[in-house]
Design an enzyme around this catalytic site. Structure first.
Site, PDB file in Angstrom:
ATOM      1  N   THR A  87      39.761  55.425  37.783  1.00  0.00           N
ATOM      2  CA  THR A  87      39.201  54.442  38.705  1.00  0.00           C
ATOM      3  C   THR A  87      38.124  55.059  39.592  1.00  0.00           C
ATOM      4  O   THR A  87      38.171  56.258  39.888  1.00  0.00           O
ATOM      5  CB  THR A  87      40.335  53.878  39.596  1.00  0.00           C
ATOM      6  OG1 THR A  87      39.771  53.114  40.646  1.00  0.00           O
ATOM      7  CG2 THR A  87      41.175  54.991  40.208  1.00  0.00           C
ATOM      8  N   ASP A  88      37.217  54.204  40.076  1.00  0.00           N
ATOM      9  CA  ASP A  88      36.209  54.687  41.039  1.00  0.00           C
ATOM     10  C   ASP A  88      36.837  55.043  42.388  1.00  0.00           C
ATOM     11  O   ASP A  88      36.207  55.724  43.211  1.00  0.00           O
ATOM     12  CB  ASP A  88      35.100  53.642  41.227  1.00  0.00           C
ATOM     13  CG  ASP A  88      35.581  52.286  41.713  1.00  0.00           C
ATOM     14  OD1 ASP A  88      36.801  52.093  41.886  1.00  0.00           O
ATOM     15  OD2 ASP A  88      34.720  51.393  41.914  1.00  0.00           O
ATOM     16  N   GLU A  89      38.088  54.596  42.613  1.00  0.00           N
ATOM     17  CA  GLU A  89      38.715  54.844  43.919  1.00  0.00           C
ATOM     18  C   GLU A  89      38.985  56.325  44.179  1.00  0.00           C
ATOM     19  O   GLU A  89      39.266  56.708  45.313  1.00  0.00           O
ATOM     20  CB  GLU A  89      40.025  54.069  44.031  1.00  0.00           C
ATOM     21  CG  GLU A  89      39.823  52.587  44.001  1.00  0.00           C
ATOM     22  CD  GLU A  89      41.052  51.829  44.470  1.00  0.00           C
ATOM     23  OE1 GLU A  89      41.962  52.434  45.048  1.00  0.00           O
ATOM     24  OE2 GLU A  89      41.076  50.619  44.245  1.00  0.00           O
TER      25      GLU A  89
ATOM     26  N   TYR B  62      47.962  55.186  45.743  1.00  0.00           N
ATOM     27  CA  TYR B  62      47.501  54.858  44.382  1.00  0.00           C
ATOM     28  C   TYR B  62      46.336  55.751  43.977  1.00  0.00           C
ATOM     29  O   TYR B  62      46.386  56.423  42.932  1.00  0.00           O
ATOM     30  CB  TYR B  62      47.093  53.381  44.292  1.00  0.00           C
ATOM     31  CG  TYR B  62      46.236  53.088  43.081  1.00  0.00           C
ATOM     32  CD1 TYR B  62      46.768  53.187  41.794  1.00  0.00           C
ATOM     33  CD2 TYR B  62      44.883  52.756  43.208  1.00  0.00           C
ATOM     34  CE1 TYR B  62      45.977  52.950  40.666  1.00  0.00           C
ATOM     35  CE2 TYR B  62      44.090  52.520  42.090  1.00  0.00           C
ATOM     36  CZ  TYR B  62      44.634  52.618  40.830  1.00  0.00           C
ATOM     37  OH  TYR B  62      43.853  52.393  39.717  1.00  0.00           O
TER      38      TYR B  62
ATOM     39  N   LYS C 291      45.915  58.741  41.036  1.00  0.00           N
ATOM     40  CA  LYS C 291      44.935  58.667  39.950  1.00  0.00           C
ATOM     41  C   LYS C 291      44.030  59.904  39.981  1.00  0.00           C
ATOM     42  O   LYS C 291      43.698  60.470  38.932  1.00  0.00           O
ATOM     43  CB  LYS C 291      44.093  57.389  40.058  1.00  0.00           C
ATOM     44  CG  LYS C 291      44.837  56.103  39.752  1.00  0.00           C
ATOM     45  CD  LYS C 291      45.389  56.010  38.345  1.00  0.00           C
ATOM     46  CE  LYS C 291      44.310  55.898  37.292  1.00  0.00           C
ATOM     47  NZ  LYS C 291      44.903  55.678  35.927  1.00  0.00           N
TER      48      LYS C 291
HETATM   49  P1  NAD Z   1      48.218  46.779  35.204  1.00  0.00           P
HETATM   50  O1  NAD Z   1      49.120  47.072  36.341  1.00  0.00           O
HETATM   51  O2  NAD Z   1      47.814  45.377  34.921  1.00  0.00           O
HETATM   52  O3  NAD Z   1      48.859  47.331  33.850  1.00  0.00           O
HETATM   53  C1  NAD Z   1      49.489  48.588  33.776  1.00  0.00           C
HETATM   54  C2  NAD Z   1      50.345  48.617  32.518  1.00  0.00           C
HETATM   55  O4  NAD Z   1      50.963  49.914  32.428  1.00  0.00           O
HETATM   56  C3  NAD Z   1      51.477  47.578  32.527  1.00  0.00           C
HETATM   57  O5  NAD Z   1      51.531  46.929  31.278  1.00  0.00           O
HETATM   58  C4  NAD Z   1      52.731  48.410  32.762  1.00  0.00           C
HETATM   59  O6  NAD Z   1      53.905  47.862  32.177  1.00  0.00           O
HETATM   60  C5  NAD Z   1      52.347  49.723  32.098  1.00  0.00           C
HETATM   61  N1  NAD Z   1      53.114  50.861  32.634  1.00  0.00           N
HETATM   62  C6  NAD Z   1      53.318  51.153  33.949  1.00  0.00           C
HETATM   63  N2  NAD Z   1      54.097  52.252  34.041  1.00  0.00           N
HETATM   64  C7  NAD Z   1      54.352  52.669  32.773  1.00  0.00           C
HETATM   65  C8  NAD Z   1      55.091  53.764  32.228  1.00  0.00           C
HETATM   66  N3  NAD Z   1      55.692  54.656  33.028  1.00  0.00           N
HETATM   67  N4  NAD Z   1      55.142  53.885  30.892  1.00  0.00           N
HETATM   68  C9  NAD Z   1      54.519  52.980  30.079  1.00  0.00           C
HETATM   69  N5  NAD Z   1      53.831  51.929  30.539  1.00  0.00           N
HETATM   70  C10 NAD Z   1      53.740  51.773  31.871  1.00  0.00           C
HETATM   71  O7  NAD Z   1      46.958  47.711  35.422  1.00  0.00           O
HETATM   72  P2  NAD Z   1      45.422  47.477  35.016  1.00  0.00           P
HETATM   73  O8  NAD Z   1      44.734  46.821  36.127  1.00  0.00           O
HETATM   74  O9  NAD Z   1      45.358  46.922  33.657  1.00  0.00           O
HETATM   75  O10 NAD Z   1      44.930  49.010  34.986  1.00  0.00           O
HETATM   76  C11 NAD Z   1      45.019  49.767  33.789  1.00  0.00           C
HETATM   77  C12 NAD Z   1      44.385  51.123  34.025  1.00  0.00           C
HETATM   78  O11 NAD Z   1      43.035  50.970  34.421  1.00  0.00           O
HETATM   79  C13 NAD Z   1      45.066  51.934  35.128  1.00  0.00           C
HETATM   80  O12 NAD Z   1      45.085  53.290  34.731  1.00  0.00           O
HETATM   81  C14 NAD Z   1      44.151  51.742  36.339  1.00  0.00           C
HETATM   82  O13 NAD Z   1      44.235  52.846  37.201  1.00  0.00           O
HETATM   83  C15 NAD Z   1      42.811  51.661  35.650  1.00  0.00           C
HETATM   84  N6  NAD Z   1      41.762  50.913  36.359  1.00  0.00           N
HETATM   85  C16 NAD Z   1      42.000  49.618  36.777  1.00  0.00           C
HETATM   86  C17 NAD Z   1      40.968  48.889  37.379  1.00  0.00           C
HETATM   87  C18 NAD Z   1      41.167  47.453  37.838  1.00  0.00           C
HETATM   88  O14 NAD Z   1      40.251  46.874  38.414  1.00  0.00           O
HETATM   89  N7  NAD Z   1      42.306  46.814  37.583  1.00  0.00           N
HETATM   90  C19 NAD Z   1      39.720  49.497  37.566  1.00  0.00           C
HETATM   91  C20 NAD Z   1      39.523  50.815  37.146  1.00  0.00           C
HETATM   92  C21 NAD Z   1      40.555  51.501  36.531  1.00  0.00           C
HETATM   93  O1  DAU Z   2      38.111  49.934  42.072  1.00  0.00           O
HETATM   94  C1  DAU Z   2      39.032  49.935  41.018  1.00  0.00           C
HETATM   95  C2  DAU Z   2      40.379  49.484  41.516  1.00  0.00           C
HETATM   96  O2  DAU Z   2      40.286  48.079  41.741  1.00  0.00           O
HETATM   97  C3  DAU Z   2      41.505  49.790  40.531  1.00  0.00           C
HETATM   98  O3  DAU Z   2      41.653  51.187  40.432  1.00  0.00           O
HETATM   99  C4  DAU Z   2      42.837  49.164  41.001  1.00  0.00           C
HETATM  100  O4  DAU Z   2      43.832  49.362  40.013  1.00  0.00           O
HETATM  101  C5  DAU Z   2      42.607  47.675  41.200  1.00  0.00           C
HETATM  102  O5  DAU Z   2      43.802  47.063  41.682  1.00  0.00           O
HETATM  103  C6  DAU Z   2      41.459  47.454  42.176  1.00  0.00           C
HETATM  104  O6  DAU Z   2      41.820  47.918  43.490  1.00  0.00           O
HETATM  105  P1  DAU Z   2      41.458  47.076  44.828  1.00  0.00           P
HETATM  106  O7  DAU Z   2      42.385  47.511  45.886  1.00  0.00           O
HETATM  107  O8  DAU Z   2      39.989  47.100  45.073  1.00  0.00           O
HETATM  108  O9  DAU Z   2      41.821  45.587  44.271  1.00  0.00           O
HETATM  109  P2  DAU Z   2      42.588  44.338  44.924  1.00  0.00           P
HETATM  110  O10 DAU Z   2      42.478  43.249  43.915  1.00  0.00           O
HETATM  111  O11 DAU Z   2      43.940  44.704  45.405  1.00  0.00           O
HETATM  112  O12 DAU Z   2      41.678  43.988  46.184  1.00  0.00           O
HETATM  113  C7  DAU Z   2      40.285  43.764  46.054  1.00  0.00           C
HETATM  114  C8  DAU Z   2      39.718  43.564  47.464  1.00  0.00           C
HETATM  115  O13 DAU Z   2      40.216  42.334  48.004  1.00  0.00           O
HETATM  116  C9  DAU Z   2      40.119  44.631  48.450  1.00  0.00           C
HETATM  117  O14 DAU Z   2      39.044  44.832  49.361  1.00  0.00           O
HETATM  118  C10 DAU Z   2      41.315  44.029  49.187  1.00  0.00           C
HETATM  119  C11 DAU Z   2      40.948  42.571  49.222  1.00  0.00           C
HETATM  120  N1  DAU Z   2      42.052  41.588  49.214  1.00  0.00           N
HETATM  121  C12 DAU Z   2      43.048  41.734  48.295  1.00  0.00           C
HETATM  122  C13 DAU Z   2      44.070  40.801  48.217  1.00  0.00           C
HETATM  123  C14 DAU Z   2      45.199  40.954  47.218  1.00  0.00           C
HETATM  124  C15 DAU Z   2      42.008  40.480  50.069  1.00  0.00           C
HETATM  125  O15 DAU Z   2      41.078  40.334  50.883  1.00  0.00           O
HETATM  126  N2  DAU Z   2      43.005  39.544  49.987  1.00  0.00           N
HETATM  127  C16 DAU Z   2      44.029  39.662  49.090  1.00  0.00           C
HETATM  128  O16 DAU Z   2      44.896  38.762  49.057  1.00  0.00           O
END
Ligand code: NAD
Ligand code: DAU
Length: 332
Positions: A121-123, A148, A152
């Site tokens: 992630t960019d975080e 989190y 990562k």
């Molecule tokens: P998500 O929470 O929707 O999915 C995660 C999946 O991993 C789930 O299906 C869960 O059951 C599985 N999992 C969790 N723990 C596990 C374990 N111990 N063994 C096997 N499976 C397990 O997450 P997502 O948003 O799809 O993110 C997927 C990946 O992408 C993560 O590594 C996250 O850090 C990265 N990422 C997410 C975002 C975003 O915007 N959501 C952005 C950048 C990177």
């Molecule tokens: O940048 C990549 C990351 O993006 C991934 O690594 C994470 O897995 C993914 O969950 C996401 O993280 P954020 O914390 O940015 O996403 P989230 O959807 O939780 O929140 C997005 C923005 O919205 C953040 O500034 C918090 C805000 N927010 C979130 C919720 C749930 C609100 O204002 N209201 C809300 O109800």
């Protein structure tokens, strides 16, 4: 490369990736997923049984990881605990899955001698000021803020060390915020869409000025496939689609789509340590691997995503009340 193992493939981005791989390649896929609260088997519905199979299991389980690594040509490692708010409530599963789990994946890959692509992630880079002209690049120092993002970051550093110390054939990508179908309704965009469908009001943390750099999950998938196929071993690639928006703008776009007034939302308690802004410079990925995003119109991508949640109420409805009760207990 013929048969890949996708960890976390029943989650949001992992399942989008599996659909993308089936539609755009001849690869066979095994999904390894623990099926936590964030997963859904339904996200894998409709995929051909001769191309995709599911193993329910934990990446922390070293013998399982070693057996599966021995049966595949590469691992694409999505599995993680992914929600910042949850990590502030209980960091323990984040350390287990994101750090110990990635260690287990790395040891399995090392023993089997197969290729690994690690999803991050960019975080890991912390956050930027709103007026900072710089964006995150592969040279930005790590500075994570939350449990989190620190787990990562830890997982990325393990991958780098296994490449250098043991010659593991790994690449890493760090992507910005994804949106699209099958995203759990605890996350910002689907939470607000489903609130409005229910006749409720979107919930903005703080003033809503925090900026995220949105990319469609299908564009994330095409970038991961490009790195898996063409990426240089040991290298990191940042993935982003120039989609910076503040949270208020996103909420108002959702309200507009439903014909609701622009001020029809609530300000709620802010997230502790809330990162202000993320922004990705994806020049390396675009110039070295020739990747570019397909979903360049965020307004259209968001409208399509809203329509997906409208059409798939049966998928998210069973979780809505519990998600909202948990947020309400925190004043969010
Ligand atoms: P998500 O929470 O929707 O999915 C995660 C999946 O991993 C789930 O299906 C869960 O059951 C599985 N999992 C969790 N723990 C596990 C374990 N111990 N063994 C096997 N499976 C397990 O997450 P997502 O948003 O799809 O993110 C997927 C990946 O992408 C993560 O590594 C996250 O850090 C990265 N990422 C997410 C975002 C975003 O915007 N959501 C952005 C950048 C990177
Ligand atoms: O940048 C990549 C990351 O993006 C991934 O690594 C994470 O897995 C993914 O969950 C996401 O993280 P954020 O914390 O940015 O996403 P989230 O959807 O939780 O929140 C997005 C923005 O919205 C953040 O500034 C918090 C805000 N927010 C979130 C919720 C749930 C609100 O204002 N209201 C809300 O109800």
């Amino acid at each position: 490369m013929d048969h890949i193992l996708v960890t976390g493939g029943a989650g949001f981005i992992g399942s989008n990736f599996v659909h993308h791989v089936v539609a755009n390649t001849d690869l066979r896929v095994t999904v390894l997923d623990k099926l936590t609260y964030a997963a859904s088997r339904e996200s894998l519905d409709g995929l051909p049984a001769d191309r995709v199979s599911l193993v329910v299991g934990d990446i922390v389980d070293a013998p399982l990881m070693e057996r599966l690594a021995g049966e595949h040509d590469a691992i694409v490692h999505f599995a993680a605990e992914s929600h910042n708010d949850n990590s502030l409530h209980d960091p323990s599963p984040f350390v287990q899955t994101n750090v110990v789990g990635t260690f287990s994946v790395l040891e399995a890959v090392r023993k089997a001698g197969i290729r690994l692509h690690h999803i991050s992630t960019d975080e890991v880079y912390g956050d930027l000021e709103l007026d900072d002209p710089e964006r995150f690049s592969e040279r930005t120092p790590y500075n994570p803020s939350s449990p989190y993002s620190s787990t990562k970051a830890g997982s990325d550093l393990l991958v780098r060390a296994w490449v250098r110390s043991f010659g593991v054939q790994a690449t890493i990508s760090n992507c910005s915020n994804n949106y699209g179908p099958w995203q759990h309704i605890e996350k910002f965009i689907p939470r607000q869409i489903t609130n409005v469908i229910d006749g409720g009001r979107p919930k903005l943390y703080g003033a809503g000025q925090n900026v995220r750099d949105w990319i469609h999950a299908d564009d994330h998938s095409s970038a991961v496939l490009a790195v898996l196929r063409e990426g240089a071993i040991g290298e990191t690639y940042l993935i982003g689609a120039d989609g910076e928006r503040n949270n208020l703008e996103v909420v108002q776009q959702i309200l507009r789509h439903f014909g609701r007034p622009a001020d029809d939302f609530d300000h709620v308690t802010d997230r502790p340590g809330h990162d202000l802004r993320y922004a990705i410079d994806s020049t390396k990925l675009r110039t070295e691997l020739g990747w570019s995003p397909r979903f360049t119109d965020f307004e259209q991508g968001l409208a399509d995503t809203i329509e997906w949640y409208r059409a798939h109420e049966d998928w998210w409805r069973p979780h809505k009340q519990a998600v909202e009760s948990a947020y309400a207990a925190k004043g969010q």
